[in-house]
Design a protein around this motif. Structure first.
Motif, PDB file in Angstrom:
ATOM      1  N   MET A 180      12.924  18.980  41.032  1.00  0.00           N
ATOM      2  CA  MET A 180      13.611  19.973  40.232  1.00  0.00           C
ATOM      3  C   MET A 180      13.136  21.386  40.592  1.00  0.00           C
ATOM      4  SD  MET A 180      15.832  20.299  37.991  1.00  0.00           S
ATOM      5  CE  MET A 180      16.461  21.464  36.851  1.00  0.00           C
ATOM      6  N   LYS A 181      11.799  21.509  40.794  1.00  0.00           N
ATOM      7  CA  LYS A 181      11.229  22.809  41.135  1.00  0.00           C
ATOM      8  C   LYS A 181      11.748  23.289  42.487  1.00  0.00           C
ATOM      9  CE  LYS A 181       6.756  24.312  39.554  1.00  0.00           C
ATOM     10  NZ  LYS A 181       5.328  24.127  39.621  1.00  0.00           N
ATOM     11  N   ARG A 182      11.839  22.372  43.440  1.00  0.00           N
ATOM     12  CA  ARG A 182      12.331  22.728  44.778  1.00  0.00           C
ATOM     13  C   ARG A 182      13.796  23.149  44.725  1.00  0.00           C
ATOM     14  NH1 ARG A 182       9.994  18.545  49.273  1.00  0.00           N
ATOM     15  NH2 ARG A 182       7.853  19.271  49.176  1.00  0.00           N
ATOM     16  N   LEU A 183      14.567  22.445  43.921  1.00  0.00           N
ATOM     17  CA  LEU A 183      15.976  22.775  43.798  1.00  0.00           C
ATOM     18  C   LEU A 183      16.150  24.169  43.209  1.00  0.00           C
ATOM     19  CD1 LEU A 183      18.884  21.819  44.106  1.00  0.00           C
ATOM     20  CD2 LEU A 183      18.732  20.856  41.810  1.00  0.00           C
ATOM     21  N   LEU A 184      15.362  24.490  42.203  1.00  0.00           N
ATOM     22  CA  LEU A 184      15.429  25.808  41.594  1.00  0.00           C
ATOM     23  C   LEU A 184      14.992  26.889  42.588  1.00  0.00           C
ATOM     24  CD1 LEU A 184      16.019  27.394  39.019  1.00  0.00           C
ATOM     25  CD2 LEU A 184      13.629  27.090  38.391  1.00  0.00           C
ATOM     26  N   ALA A 185      13.936  26.629  43.341  1.00  0.00           N
ATOM     27  CA  ALA A 185      13.467  27.583  44.347  1.00  0.00           C
ATOM     28  C   ALA A 185      14.520  27.782  45.428  1.00  0.00           C
ATOM     29  CB  ALA A 185      12.156  27.109  44.963  1.00  0.00           C
ATOM     30  N   LEU A 186      15.178  26.706  45.845  1.00  0.00           N
ATOM     31  CA  LEU A 186      16.230  26.804  46.853  1.00  0.00           C
ATOM     32  C   LEU A 186      17.411  27.609  46.312  1.00  0.00           C
ATOM     33  CD1 LEU A 186      17.306  25.973  49.623  1.00  0.00           C
ATOM     34  CD2 LEU A 186      18.244  23.924  48.528  1.00  0.00           C
ATOM     35  N   LEU A 187      17.758  27.394  45.066  1.00  0.00           N
ATOM     36  CA  LEU A 187      18.857  28.140  44.441  1.00  0.00           C
ATOM     37  C   LEU A 187      18.536  29.629  44.360  1.00  0.00           C
ATOM     38  CD1 LEU A 187      21.611  27.966  43.055  1.00  0.00           C
ATOM     39  CD2 LEU A 187      20.412  27.627  40.904  1.00  0.00           C
ATOM     40  N   VAL A 188      17.314  29.962  43.961  1.00  0.00           N
ATOM     41  CA  VAL A 188      16.902  31.365  43.895  1.00  0.00           C
ATOM     42  C   VAL A 188      16.921  31.988  45.289  1.00  0.00           C
ATOM     43  CG1 VAL A 188      14.938  32.885  43.409  1.00  0.00           C
ATOM     44  CG2 VAL A 188      15.585  31.119  41.770  1.00  0.00           C
TER      45      VAL A 188
ATOM     46  N   VAL B 100      19.205  35.198  46.529  1.00  0.00           N
ATOM     47  CA  VAL B 100      18.606  36.386  47.151  1.00  0.00           C
ATOM     48  C   VAL B 100      19.239  36.657  48.513  1.00  0.00           C
ATOM     49  CG1 VAL B 100      16.469  37.308  48.140  1.00  0.00           C
ATOM     50  CG2 VAL B 100      16.456  36.251  45.888  1.00  0.00           C
ATOM     51  N   VAL B 101      19.446  35.622  49.310  1.00  0.00           N
ATOM     52  CA  VAL B 101      20.069  35.793  50.631  1.00  0.00           C
ATOM     53  C   VAL B 101      21.506  36.290  50.470  1.00  0.00           C
ATOM     54  CG1 VAL B 101      20.921  34.530  52.657  1.00  0.00           C
ATOM     55  CG2 VAL B 101      18.592  34.160  51.844  1.00  0.00           C
ATOM     56  N   ALA B 102      22.239  35.734  49.517  1.00  0.00           N
ATOM     57  CA  ALA B 102      23.614  36.173  49.284  1.00  0.00           C
ATOM     58  C   ALA B 102      23.661  37.634  48.854  1.00  0.00           C
ATOM     59  CB  ALA B 102      24.283  35.282  48.235  1.00  0.00           C
ATOM     60  N   LEU B 103      22.760  38.035  47.974  1.00  0.00           N
ATOM     61  CA  LEU B 103      22.705  39.439  47.559  1.00  0.00           C
ATOM     62  C   LEU B 103      22.338  40.346  48.732  1.00  0.00           C
ATOM     63  CD1 LEU B 103      21.004  39.174  44.057  1.00  0.00           C
ATOM     64  CD2 LEU B 103      23.361  39.841  44.549  1.00  0.00           C
ATOM     65  N   GLY B 104      21.413  39.905  49.555  1.00  0.00           N
ATOM     66  CA  GLY B 104      21.021  40.690  50.729  1.00  0.00           C
ATOM     67  C   GLY B 104      22.168  40.845  51.716  1.00  0.00           C
ATOM     68  N   LEU B 105      22.903  39.761  51.947  1.00  0.00           N
ATOM     69  CA  LEU B 105      24.046  39.840  52.853  1.00  0.00           C
ATOM     70  C   LEU B 105      25.147  40.744  52.298  1.00  0.00           C
ATOM     71  CD1 LEU B 105      24.320  36.159  54.135  1.00  0.00           C
ATOM     72  CD2 LEU B 105      23.644  38.187  55.432  1.00  0.00           C
ATOM     73  N   SER B 106      25.402  40.643  50.998  1.00  0.00           N
ATOM     74  CA  SER B 106      26.433  41.500  50.407  1.00  0.00           C
ATOM     75  C   SER B 106      26.002  42.970  50.466  1.00  0.00           C
ATOM     76  CB  SER B 106      26.743  41.085  48.972  1.00  0.00           C
ATOM     77  OG  SER B 106      25.650  41.342  48.132  1.00  0.00           O
ATOM     78  N   PHE B 107      24.701  43.241  50.265  1.00  0.00           N
ATOM     79  CA  PHE B 107      24.199  44.609  50.379  1.00  0.00           C
ATOM     80  C   PHE B 107      24.377  45.121  51.806  1.00  0.00           C
ATOM     81  CE2 PHE B 107      20.836  47.660  51.268  1.00  0.00           C
ATOM     82  CZ  PHE B 107      21.063  48.594  50.262  1.00  0.00           C
ATOM     83  N   ALA B 108      24.086  44.272  52.777  1.00  0.00           N
ATOM     84  CA  ALA B 108      24.237  44.674  54.184  1.00  0.00           C
ATOM     85  C   ALA B 108      25.704  44.940  54.519  1.00  0.00           C
ATOM     86  CB  ALA B 108      23.671  43.592  55.091  1.00  0.00           C
ATOM     87  N   MET B 109      26.602  44.152  53.949  1.00  0.00           N
ATOM     88  CA  MET B 109      28.032  44.355  54.213  1.00  0.00           C
ATOM     89  C   MET B 109      28.545  45.640  53.557  1.00  0.00           C
ATOM     90  SD  MET B 109      29.072  41.736  56.009  1.00  0.00           S
ATOM     91  CE  MET B 109      30.708  41.163  55.706  1.00  0.00           C
ATOM     92  N   LEU B 110      27.978  45.991  52.403  1.00  0.00           N
ATOM     93  CA  LEU B 110      28.420  47.194  51.699  1.00  0.00           C
ATOM     94  C   LEU B 110      27.835  48.477  52.295  1.00  0.00           C
ATOM     95  CD1 LEU B 110      28.170  45.961  47.999  1.00  0.00           C
ATOM     96  CD2 LEU B 110      30.263  46.384  49.316  1.00  0.00           C
TER      97      LEU B 110
END
Length: 97
Positions: free
Chosen positions: A1-9, A13-23
């Motif tokens: 469960m902990k690993r799944l939560l860490a992977l989700l976080v 973070v990667v999605a936010l970083g990519l969207s920031f780079a695109m903007l």
């Protein structure tokens, strides 16, 4: 469960970083003492983050090494005290007059 939560976080973070780079694809120039570099703003942030991680890891590494040395010293002292106590228990008890 902990690993799944860490992977989700991490994915968020990667999605936010990519969207920031695109903007923010516009190049940004930074002047240094020895020259000038032009890179996208997102890359400058990644570089700053990497430098911060390296500095933080170096500082934490020094503290961890000092604590490990102290732990090793304390373990040696505890082993010495246990050995001394074991030897003292072997001595006969003298009766007081």
């Amino acid at each position: 469960m902990k690993r799944l939560l860490a992977l989700l976080v991490a994915l968020v973070v990667v999605a936010l970083g990519l969207s920031f780079a695109m903007l923010n694809p516009e190049p940004m120039a930074l002047d240094f003492y020895l020259g000038r570099m032009t890179l996208p703003a997102s890359l400058w942030l990644v570089i700053a983050l990497a430098i911060g991680v390296i500095i933080g890891a170096g500082a934490a590494g020094g503290l961890i090494l000092r604590q490990r040395w102290q732990l090793a010293r304390l373990r040696r002292q505890a082993a010495s005290a246990r050995e001394e106590l074991s030897e003292l228990r072997k001595l006969p008890i003298r009766n007081a007059p």
